[in-house]
Write a protein that holds these residues in place. Structure first.
Motif, PDB file in Angstrom:
ATOM      1  N   UNK A   6       0.825  -1.211   0.000  1.00 24.30           N
ATOM      2  CA  UNK A   6       0.000   0.000   0.000  1.00 24.30           C
ATOM      3  C   UNK A   6       0.859   1.261   0.000  1.00 24.30           C
ATOM      4  N   UNK A   7       1.944   1.253   0.763  1.00 21.62           N
ATOM      5  CA  UNK A   7       2.838   2.409   0.811  1.00 21.62           C
ATOM      6  C   UNK A   7       3.492   2.668  -0.545  1.00 21.62           C
ATOM      7  N   UNK A   8       3.999   1.617  -1.178  1.00 22.14           N
ATOM      8  CA  UNK A   8       4.656   1.768  -2.487  1.00 22.14           C
ATOM      9  C   UNK A   8       3.660   2.259  -3.534  1.00 22.14           C
ATOM     10  N   UNK A   9       2.503   1.624  -3.597  1.00 22.40           N
ATOM     11  CA  UNK A   9       1.504   2.031  -4.589  1.00 22.40           C
ATOM     12  C   UNK A   9       0.961   3.425  -4.302  1.00 22.40           C
ATOM     13  N   UNK A  10       0.764   3.743  -3.047  1.00 24.76           N
ATOM     14  CA  UNK A  10       0.297   5.084  -2.681  1.00 24.76           C
ATOM     15  C   UNK A  10       1.303   6.156  -3.050  1.00 24.76           C
ATOM     16  N   UNK A  11       2.595   5.865  -2.822  1.00 24.97           N
ATOM     17  CA  UNK A  11       3.648   6.814  -3.189  1.00 24.97           C
ATOM     18  C   UNK A  11       3.699   7.011  -4.701  1.00 24.97           C
ATOM     19  N   UNK A  12       3.578   5.929  -5.447  1.00 26.55           N
ATOM     20  CA  UNK A  12       3.581   6.029  -6.909  1.00 26.55           C
ATOM     21  C   UNK A  12       2.387   6.841  -7.401  1.00 26.55           C
ATOM     22  N   UNK A  13       1.222   6.584  -6.839  1.00 24.91           N
ATOM     23  CA  UNK A  13       0.027   7.323  -7.231  1.00 24.91           C
ATOM     24  C   UNK A  13       0.163   8.814  -6.892  1.00 24.91           C
ATOM     25  N   UNK A  14       0.704   9.099  -5.721  1.00 26.66           N
ATOM     26  CA  UNK A  14       0.918  10.498  -5.333  1.00 26.66           C
ATOM     27  C   UNK A  14       1.901  11.175  -6.287  1.00 26.66           C
ATOM     28  N   UNK A  15       2.942  10.459  -6.680  1.00 27.37           N
ATOM     29  CA  UNK A  15       3.916  11.000  -7.633  1.00 27.37           C
ATOM     30  C   UNK A  15       3.290  11.322  -8.983  1.00 27.37           C
ATOM     31  N   UNK A  16       2.434  10.436  -9.437  1.00 29.71           N
ATOM     32  CA  UNK A  16       1.749  10.676 -10.717  1.00 29.71           C
ATOM     33  C   UNK A  16       0.829  11.898 -10.613  1.00 29.71           C
ATOM     34  N   UNK A  17       0.107  12.002  -9.495  1.00 33.03           N
ATOM     35  CA  UNK A  17      -0.775  13.153  -9.304  1.00 33.03           C
ATOM     36  C   UNK A  17       0.005  14.469  -9.264  1.00 33.03           C
ATOM     37  N   UNK A  18       1.134  14.468  -8.574  1.00 30.77           N
ATOM     38  CA  UNK A  18       1.984  15.667  -8.513  1.00 30.77           C
ATOM     39  C   UNK A  18       2.502  16.009  -9.909  1.00 30.77           C
ATOM     40  N   UNK A  19       2.924  14.982 -10.652  1.00 29.20           N
ATOM     41  CA  UNK A  19       3.425  15.205 -12.009  1.00 29.20           C
ATOM     42  C   UNK A  19       2.325  15.786 -12.897  1.00 29.20           C
ATOM     43  N   UNK A  20       1.097  15.292 -12.777  1.00 26.44           N
ATOM     44  CA  UNK A  20      -0.014  15.820 -13.567  1.00 26.44           C
ATOM     45  C   UNK A  20      -0.315  17.275 -13.226  1.00 26.44           C
ATOM     46  N   UNK A  21      -0.224  17.604 -11.936  1.00 29.28           N
ATOM     47  CA  UNK A  21      -0.484  18.987 -11.532  1.00 29.28           C
ATOM     48  C   UNK A  21       0.613  19.923 -12.029  1.00 29.28           C
ATOM     49  N   UNK A  22       1.851  19.404 -12.116  1.00 33.50           N
ATOM     50  CA  UNK A  22       2.977  20.228 -12.558  1.00 33.50           C
ATOM     51  C   UNK A  22       2.958  20.443 -14.071  1.00 33.50           C
ATOM     52  N   UNK A  23       2.919  19.328 -14.837  1.00 32.49           N
ATOM     53  CA  UNK A  23       2.949  19.421 -16.299  1.00 32.49           C
ATOM     54  C   UNK A  23       2.252  18.192 -16.867  1.00 32.49           C
ATOM     55  N   UNK A  24       1.032  18.388 -17.334  1.00 27.89           N
ATOM     56  CA  UNK A  24       0.211  17.276 -17.806  1.00 27.89           C
ATOM     57  C   UNK A  24       0.841  16.561 -19.000  1.00 27.89           C
TER      58      UNK A  24
END
Length: 166
Positions: A6-24
């Motif tokens: 859960x921690x690994x997948x949650x971190x990956x999902x959070x990273x993707x969300x941050x990346x989308x907010x920065x530059x889609x």
């Protein structure tokens, strides 16, 4: 699912969300590149997993333990070391294999020998290594790496046994 997954997948999902907010655009491009890389390793990964599953399914733990278990001694460690040197399994796949072997009662020493030889010995890449670095150097490097891998496995085995008895 356990907490680590859960921690690994949650971190990956959070990273993707941050990346989308920065530059889609860049986020979508990175997902496409990651997916392409995943699709390239998927066939080999599936074949390796199927072979390992069949091996562990058809070979009884007693037979496996007889070849590479505690009672097999140094011969079993060398046997699994040679198997690890010959096999060409990505390191990321060797860890689930190691966990399966430990569950089947294989010693920490044997599992450490498998993991270290898988990562340190380049039997499959030896022809390329000979061509690039020379035959003498390539064979010497692989031979020394094998000896060091076995020594590492023996140290890991002793350390794990000492830890388990405390």
């Amino acid at each position: 699912m356990n907490a680590v997954v859960l921690l690994i997948n949650g971190t990956a999902l959070a990273g993707i969300l941050v990346a989308f907010m920065d530059d889609q655009e860049k986020a979508i491009l990175s997902i496409k590149i990651a997916f392409k890389g995943f699709m390239q390793i998927l066939p080999v990964t599936l074949i390796i997993l199927i072979v390992i599953a069949l091996l562990l399914g058809f070979v009884s733990p007693d037979n496996l333990s007889g070849f590479i278990g505690q009672q097999s001694g140094l011969g079993g460690i060398l046997l699994i070391g040679v198997a690890g040197a010959i096999m060409h399994i990505p390191a990321i796949l060797s860890f689930p294999l190691a966990a399966s072997l430990l569950e089947k009662g294989i010693s920490y020493t044997a599992v450490a020998a498998l993991i270290t030889t898988l990562t340190m010995i380049g039997t499959v890449t030896l022809p390329l290594e000979i061509r690039q670095l020379g035959k003498k150097f390539a064979l010497l490097r692989n031979g020394i790496s094998f000896v060091i891998a076995i020594v590492i496995a023996l140290i890991v085995g002793v350390a794990m046994e000492a830890t388990l008895w405390q």
